[in-house]
Design an enzyme around this catalytic site. Structure first.
Site, PDB file in Angstrom:
ATOM      1  N   GLU A 229       1.045  -1.350  -0.029  1.00 26.31           N
ATOM      2  CA  GLU A 229      -0.265  -0.150   0.117  1.00 26.31           C
ATOM      3  C   GLU A 229       1.034   1.364   0.055  1.00 26.31           C
ATOM      4  O   GLU A 229       0.414   2.025   1.076  1.00 26.31           O
ATOM      5  CB  GLU A 229      -0.894   0.020   1.534  1.00 26.31           C
TER       6      GLU A 229
ATOM      7  N   ARG B  43      -5.813 -10.979  -5.912  1.00 25.80           N
ATOM      8  CA  ARG B  43      -4.692  -9.909  -4.964  1.00 25.80           C
ATOM      9  C   ARG B  43      -4.507 -11.246  -4.006  1.00 25.80           C
ATOM     10  O   ARG B  43      -3.786 -11.151  -3.136  1.00 25.80           O
ATOM     11  CB  ARG B  43      -5.723  -8.738  -4.174  1.00 25.80           C
TER      12      ARG B  43
ATOM     13  N   ASP C 190      -8.348  -8.899   3.711  1.00 24.68           N
ATOM     14  CA  ASP C 190      -8.268  -8.073   4.525  1.00 24.68           C
ATOM     15  C   ASP C 190      -9.038  -7.914   5.579  1.00 24.68           C
ATOM     16  O   ASP C 190      -9.960  -6.813   5.577  1.00 24.68           O
ATOM     17  CB  ASP C 190      -7.349  -6.844   4.014  1.00 24.68           C
TER      18      ASP C 190
ATOM     19  N   GLU D 122     -12.395  -2.431  12.014  1.00 23.96           N
ATOM     20  CA  GLU D 122     -12.575  -2.118  10.799  1.00 23.96           C
ATOM     21  C   GLU D 122     -13.622  -2.349   9.814  1.00 23.96           C
ATOM     22  O   GLU D 122     -14.752  -1.697   9.412  1.00 23.96           O
ATOM     23  CB  GLU D 122     -11.718  -2.200   9.838  1.00 23.96           C
TER      24      GLU D 122
END
Ligand code: GCV
Length: 673
Positions: free
Chosen positions: A279, A329, A358, A386
């Site tokens: 990232e 990914r 993720d 999150e």
């Protein structure tokens, strides 16, 4: 205003309320004295804890006596084999008093034994003949903070940093001490204090700002916790070098010298944590070097001081084009790290997120578990919610973590579970364990939602022993935190244990992930990430949804697992349905094992999820006069908000699929508002 530190919510599971009469009948006046070895680094913390704990629980603060045989509670440092973090607790009947002996080869074991004794007392387990012998199952039980020096927290949902404010340390260091105590009580032995996204200011924590690290580390030290720092791989550039190439001798010497100086200032440093080539963070790829070359260079600098280098495997292409169907990914971490297995130094520990994407509400386990055989590694979990309701929603993650830990990788035949891998019993690895991104901030109750404290507690307990059951951990937490009322413990345990599934029901179906708002990740947005660069696509059209990750005709991700799992994920028939859309592209009309079509399953689970939140709310309302009024009102307000949001999720997701598919709900319910 009342000092928030006196509130029950601040005390978490260490409130040490006076025990109920039935327990007091057993324990009152049983522990008038204690003997704690002098001169240990942890003597003060242990003594203070026994005073506080027994003073609160049985109403009598024990006196310190010199001789072990005169003490009701005696701690003994034993010159014996075994883990210095382990302990043995024995209880026998003395002359009119119970005699408790807590022994360990190490003072850290004595601290953990002290907390275990106080916990057992609250659970009513302490009685003559009772024994408990425990040691943590793995050497690394870590917490990661994503705190920035300005006081903000990346993905933080409970206020500001408890360490930093305006690029300085916070004034209230007592709170840092309270935090260290909380963490030690659940066996945490390492805390990374700053964000893995190391910005300019934070780069200096290893240099001009090392004093800040030192201050926090001294507090941690009193609770047997080592401090870790997230470091910027490109630090040398910030300090005047023209390269950060890990094979450049100048860069290597720079890190060695900086690390040496840092250890002189912060002797309680456990090591570094690094997010590299991820990232947009710098890393060895810039110089054409491998992840192993990058990690080894830093590990070599840490090696003389016994430090470990924790290197994250969250490496993937975040500049993808959604039209590119060849890049998946999910494959990235395995593709990058599996070929390097065995090339890392002994003090490198790879930190692997639980899933290949993720921290979604549902993902398969990363195939690196079972894939890596010769490299130290840790399981990384996310306590901060999150993608799971941001501590506004009740979503208790211990059941999810248990599923991950119990996943059988088949790496060495059946029974090669993730739990056994991260405790070092499948492959003989020196450093293993768990790490998790914390949900803690400056809110008076630490975690935003008071019931989210259970996630923090549960993580620590699982890191100590991944074999503990979700049910036991939950009841234990509820008793320690909310008291002994059976109705409260039962009700709250039910609410917690069902909440992950409930959250999944009204949010993202069958492992597809992501249908949230971009950036902040709160609330529904089915196409929020569909055309972005992040590689997180669900590819829903009017006929079907999902990504084919099979070997035959798909991205091949399923083939990264050992044969048993690879075969299981490969076909629609054998793939576990909760992950069906992660591994396969499925028409809305496909009939699931329940006999329902996929589209009907989506509609039904979304209606069900909202009903389940309504039930949770009603359950909590039933506890109105049984829990602390402040806690009650706060949780009530959160659950009411959750209900509003759950309805929004239901309506947005159902509407999205109805509009795409044009297939009506079999029960004719209102699909769009
Ligand atoms: C710290 C996700 C989060 C980021 C986080 C990253 C990571 O992408 O959204 O905020 O960055 O994971 O784990 O490094």
């Amino acid at each position: 205003m009342r000092n928030y530190k006196n509130s029950r919510d601040y005390g978490c599971w260490l409130n040490y309320d006076l025990l109920p009469p039935a327990f007091l009948a057993k324990y009152e006046q049983q522990f008038p004295t204690m003997a704690v070895p002098r001169g240990m680094a942890l003597t003060q913390s242990i003594t203070a804890e026994l005073r506080r704990g027994l003073g609160g629980l049985v109403g009598q603060v024990p006196n310190l006596v010199e001789r072990e045989d005169e003490a009701a509670v005696a701690l003994r440092l034993e010159d014996a084999a075994g883990s210095p973090e382990g302990f043995k607790l024995t209880v026998r009947a003395g002359e009119g008093l119970l005699k408790v002996l807590i022994s360990s080869p190490g003072e850290q074991g004595l601290l953990y034994g002290t907390f275990a004794f106080l916990r057992a007392l609250q659970l009513g387990e302490v009685e003559p003949g009772w024994e408990l012998q425990e040691s943590p199952r793995s050497p690394l039980r870590l917490i990661n903070h994503w705190d920035n020096l300005d006081g903000s927290i990346e993905r933080g949902y409970a206020g500001q940093s408890i360490f930093f404010k305006d690029n300085h340390l916070v004034e209230d260091l007592d709170r840092v001490r309270d935090y260290a105590r909380l963490m030690a009580s659940i066996g945490i032995n390492g805390i990374a204090i700053n964000n893995v996204n190391v910005h300019r200011e934070e780069t200096h924590l290893i240099a001009a700002k090392a004093e800040m690290s030192r201050t926090i580390s001294c507090i941690f030290q009193d609770y047997g916790i080592r401090l870790f720092l997230s470091v910027n791989f490109a630090s040398p550039l910030e300090f005047g070098l023209d390269s950060a190439d890990p094979l450049d001798p100048q860069v290597q010497s720079w890190w060695k010298e900086r690390t040496r100086q840092l250890y002189a200032e912060v002797p309680n440093l456990g090591g570094f944590l690094v997010k590299a080539d991820s990232e947009n963070r710098p890393g060895p790829f810039t110089y054409g070097r491998t992840q192993a070359q990058g990690a080894n260079m830093l590990a070599e600098a840490l090696e003389p001081f016994g430090g470990v280098l924790i290197w994250r495997c969250f490496v993937y292409n975040c500049q993808q084009d959604w039209r590119d169907t060849t890049t998946d990914r999910a494959r990235a971490a395995y593709d990058h790290f599996k070929p390097l297995d065995g090339q890392f130094r002994d003090n490198v520990v790879l930190q692997i997120k639980n899933g290949p994407m993720d921290f979604q509400v549902r993902e398969p386990v990363s195939p690196l578990f079972g894939g890596l055989e010769r490299t130290n590694h840790l399981l990384e979990l996310q306590i901060t919610q999150e993608y799971t309701g941001q501590q506004r929603h009740l979503c208790y993650l211990v059941p999810q973590w248990k599923e991950i830990l119990e996943f059988d990788t088949y790496a060495r035949g059946p029974g090669s579970t993730v739990a056994r891998i991260v405790t070092g019993s499948v492959f003989p690895l020196r450093w293993t364990g768990l790490a998790a991104v914390t949900n803690v901030g400056s809110d008076p109750n630490w975690t935003g939602h008071t019931l989210a404290q259970a996630n923090l507690y549960g993580y620590g307990r699982l890191a100590w022993n991944p074999e503990l059951s979700a049910e036991d951990i939950t009841r234990e937490w509820a008793t320690l935190t909310l008291g002994h009322d059976g109705d409260v413990v039962d009700t709250v345990s039910q609410m917690l244990l069902g909440s992950w599934e409930t959250y999944e029901n009204y949010t993202v179906p069958l492992g597809i992930g992501w249908m949230c708002n971009p950036g902040h990740h709160y609330g529904p947005n089915p196409e929020g990430y569909e055309y972005s660069k992040w590689g997180t696509y669900h590819k829903a059209d009017h006929l079907a949804i999902g990504v084919d990750r099979s070997v035959q005709g798909g991205t091949g991700f399923a083939g990264q697992y050992h044969l048993e799992n690879a075969q299981m994920y490969e076909t629609v028939e054998t793939c576990p349905e909760e992950l069906l859309l992660f591994f396969h592209r499925i028409p809305y009309t496909h009939v699931l094992k329940s006999g329902k079509t996929l589209i009907q399953h989506i509609y039904d689970t979304h209606f069900l999820g909202v009903e389940q939140v309504e039930e949770m709310l009603a359950k909590w309302q039933g506890l109105a006069d049984k829990v602390d009024p402040e806690t009650f009102a706060h949780v009530l307000e959160r659950l009411q908000g959750q209900l509003v949001d759950a309805k929004e999720w239901r309506d947005v997701i159902n509407t999205f699929f109805y509009r795409l598919s044009h297939i009506p709900d079999a029960h004719n319910r209102k699909i769009y508002p």
